[in-house]
Write a protein that holds these residues in place. Structure first.
Motif, PDB file in Angstrom:
ATOM      1  N   VAL A   1      12.951   4.816   6.604  1.00 26.69           N
ATOM      2  CA  VAL A   1      11.638   4.400   6.110  1.00 26.69           C
ATOM      3  C   VAL A   1      11.659   4.094   4.608  1.00 26.69           C
ATOM      4  CG1 VAL A   1      10.357   5.557   7.945  1.00 26.69           C
ATOM      5  CG2 VAL A   1      10.873   6.814   5.842  1.00 26.69           C
ATOM      6  N   ASP A   2      12.841   4.135   3.992  1.00 27.96           N
ATOM      7  CA  ASP A   2      12.962   3.810   2.573  1.00 27.96           C
ATOM      8  C   ASP A   2      13.060   2.295   2.392  1.00 27.96           C
ATOM      9  OD1 ASP A   2      15.716   2.964   2.954  1.00 27.96           O
ATOM     10  OD2 ASP A   2      16.290   5.070   2.910  1.00 27.96           O
TER      11      ASP A   2
ATOM     12  N   MET B   1      11.829  -0.247  12.058  1.00 26.79           N
ATOM     13  CA  MET B   1      11.235   0.133  13.343  1.00 26.79           C
ATOM     14  C   MET B   1      10.425   1.424  13.286  1.00 26.79           C
ATOM     15  SD  MET B   1      14.510   1.279  15.677  1.00 26.79           S
ATOM     16  CE  MET B   1      13.515   1.847  17.047  1.00 26.79           C
ATOM     17  N   HIS B   2      10.660   2.248  12.278  1.00 25.47           N
ATOM     18  CA  HIS B   2       9.907   3.490  12.133  1.00 25.47           C
ATOM     19  C   HIS B   2       8.931   3.452  10.967  1.00 25.47           C
ATOM     20  CE1 HIS B   2      13.171   5.792  14.546  1.00 25.47           C
ATOM     21  NE2 HIS B   2      12.288   5.200  15.320  1.00 25.47           N
ATOM     22  N   GLY B   3       8.636   2.255  10.459  1.00 25.22           N
ATOM     23  CA  GLY B   3       7.665   2.101   9.389  1.00 25.22           C
ATOM     24  C   GLY B   3       8.297   2.207   8.016  1.00 25.22           C
ATOM     25  N   GLU B   4       7.407   2.281   6.998  1.00 26.24           N
ATOM     26  CA  GLU B   4       7.848   2.274   5.619  1.00 26.24           C
ATOM     27  C   GLU B   4       7.040   3.256   4.788  1.00 26.24           C
ATOM     28  OE1 GLU B   4       8.569  -1.747   3.956  1.00 26.24           O
ATOM     29  OE2 GLU B   4       7.687  -2.434   5.851  1.00 26.24           O
ATOM     30  N   LEU B   5       7.729   4.011   3.964  1.00 27.81           N
ATOM     31  CA  LEU B   5       7.048   4.973   3.096  1.00 27.81           C
ATOM     32  C   LEU B   5       6.156   4.304   2.063  1.00 27.81           C
ATOM     33  CD1 LEU B   5       9.742   7.691   2.338  1.00 27.81           C
ATOM     34  CD2 LEU B   5       7.656   7.930   3.684  1.00 27.81           C
ATOM     35  N   ARG B   6       6.470   3.094   1.661  1.00 27.15           N
ATOM     36  CA  ARG B   6       5.699   2.403   0.631  1.00 27.15           C
ATOM     37  C   ARG B   6       4.583   1.557   1.244  1.00 27.15           C
ATOM     38  NH1 ARG B   6       7.710   2.847  -4.263  1.00 27.15           N
ATOM     39  NH2 ARG B   6       6.893   0.872  -4.995  1.00 27.15           N
ATOM     40  N   SER B   7       4.056   2.045   2.355  1.00 28.47           N
ATOM     41  CA  SER B   7       2.963   1.360   3.042  1.00 28.47           C
ATOM     42  C   SER B   7       2.010   2.410   3.606  1.00 28.47           C
ATOM     43  CB  SER B   7       3.538   0.503   4.179  1.00 28.47           C
ATOM     44  OG  SER B   7       2.529  -0.166   4.893  1.00 28.47           O
ATOM     45  N   ALA B   8       0.741   2.038   3.690  1.00 24.52           N
ATOM     46  CA  ALA B   8      -0.269   2.902   4.300  1.00 24.52           C
ATOM     47  C   ALA B   8      -0.876   2.156   5.484  1.00 24.52           C
ATOM     48  CB  ALA B   8      -1.352   3.258   3.288  1.00 24.52           C
TER      49      ALA B   8
ATOM     50  N   PRO C   1     -12.306   6.250   5.928  1.00 28.49           N
ATOM     51  CA  PRO C   1     -11.415   7.188   5.224  1.00 28.49           C
ATOM     52  C   PRO C   1     -10.281   7.686   6.118  1.00 28.49           C
ATOM     53  CG  PRO C   1     -13.376   8.325   5.940  1.00 28.49           C
ATOM     54  CD  PRO C   1     -13.556   6.880   6.341  1.00 28.49           C
ATOM     55  N   ARG C   2      -9.478   6.738   6.663  1.00 25.00           N
ATOM     56  CA  ARG C   2      -8.480   7.121   7.660  1.00 25.00           C
ATOM     57  C   ARG C   2      -7.092   6.557   7.368  1.00 25.00           C
ATOM     58  NH1 ARG C   2     -10.604   6.504  13.349  1.00 25.00           N
ATOM     59  NH2 ARG C   2      -8.649   7.552  13.739  1.00 25.00           N
ATOM     60  N   LEU C   3      -6.769   6.341   6.095  1.00 26.85           N
ATOM     61  CA  LEU C   3      -5.413   5.888   5.758  1.00 26.85           C
ATOM     62  C   LEU C   3      -4.418   7.015   5.965  1.00 26.85           C
ATOM     63  CD1 LEU C   3      -5.464   3.650   2.552  1.00 26.85           C
ATOM     64  CD2 LEU C   3      -5.188   2.980   4.923  1.00 26.85           C
ATOM     65  N   ARG C   4      -3.239   6.643   6.418  1.00 26.62           N
ATOM     66  CA  ARG C   4      -2.140   7.585   6.640  1.00 26.62           C
ATOM     67  C   ARG C   4      -0.846   6.881   6.267  1.00 26.62           C
ATOM     68  NH1 ARG C   4      -0.334   7.238  12.977  1.00 26.62           N
ATOM     69  NH2 ARG C   4       1.640   6.707  12.033  1.00 26.62           N
ATOM     70  N   PRO C   5       0.239   7.630   6.100  1.00 24.35           N
ATOM     71  CA  PRO C   5       1.523   6.955   5.863  1.00 24.35           C
ATOM     72  C   PRO C   5       1.839   6.000   7.025  1.00 24.35           C
ATOM     73  CG  PRO C   5       1.710   9.311   5.475  1.00 24.35           C
ATOM     74  CD  PRO C   5       0.375   9.082   6.115  1.00 24.35           C
ATOM     75  N   ASP C   6       2.385   4.852   6.692  1.00 19.46           N
ATOM     76  CA  ASP C   6       2.713   3.835   7.702  1.00 19.46           C
ATOM     77  C   ASP C   6       4.111   4.102   8.257  1.00 19.46           C
ATOM     78  OD1 ASP C   6       2.784   1.641   9.331  1.00 19.46           O
ATOM     79  OD2 ASP C   6       2.839   0.166   7.716  1.00 19.46           O
ATOM     80  N   ILE C   7       4.241   5.270   8.884  1.00 21.91           N
ATOM     81  CA  ILE C   7       5.497   5.625   9.531  1.00 21.91           C
ATOM     82  C   ILE C   7       5.205   6.024  10.974  1.00 21.91           C
ATOM     83  CG2 ILE C   7       6.716   6.282   7.420  1.00 21.91           C
ATOM     84  CD1 ILE C   7       6.092   9.199   8.102  1.00 21.91           C
TER      85      ILE C   7
END
Length: 167
Positions: free
Chosen positions: A28-29, A43-50, A77-83
């Motif tokens: 995710v980096d 495929m498992h998302g990205e840490l630098r995204s919400a 108010p439902r942002l989470r890490p995009d992973i």
């Protein structure tokens, strides 16, 4: 962390290879991007995204993400890490599957070979006629599915393979 020689070699392959190429990472980096790779799926998302759990909108994000952070799109108010969390479907599986079906060469780099669906990619690629190569520190749980297994550090094995591919 900085991109290592394996990331740099894959980015060089991405720049030089005229045919189809897809780098699929479970990490995710952003090390592949910082090395210069462009034909890439996280495929498992990205840490630098919400990701907004309400509307599904993803947006670049590098700040802390406390619970209750509002979405820039819908305001909820439902942002989470995009992973991708355990039990969730990895991203872009259709594109990954299409690429596996068309591949001439499938290379797995630095994985346990035990986490699905990625652990099954070698079987799909092989079924459709791809040459399969594993590059790993030690044999993975799925080593027996590969036609070739090279054991050692990715920082050495990946640049060697890229040099072979680019001739």
């Amino acid at each position: 962390m900085r991109p290592n020689p394996a990331h740099e070699a894959l980015a060089a392959l991405d720049r030089a290879w005229g045919g189809g190429l897809l780098i699929v990472t479970q990490n995710v980096d952003d090390l592949h991007e910082r090395a210069g790779a462009r034909r890439l799926i996280h495929m498992h998302g990205e840490l630098r995204s919400a990701l907004c759990a309400a509307c599904g909108r993803a947006e670049p994000w590098s700040d802390p993400l406390p619970p209750g952070t509002p979405c820039g799109g819908c305001g909820e108010p439902r942002l989470r890490p995009d992973i991708v969390f355990f039990g969730e479907m990895p991203y872009q599986m259709e594109a990954i599957d299409a690429s596996l079906r068309q591949a001439d060469l499938f290379v797995s780099i630095g994985t346990s070979g035990a986490v699905y669906p990625a652990a099954g990619f070698v079987q799909t690629a092989r079924h459709y006629g791809a040459r399969t190569v594993e590059l790993n520190l030690e044999p993975s749980a799925g080593s027996f599915y590969f036609e070739e297994s090279r054991i050692g550090p990715a920082s050495m094995l990946v640049p060697d393979l890229v040099r072979e591919l680019l001739g």
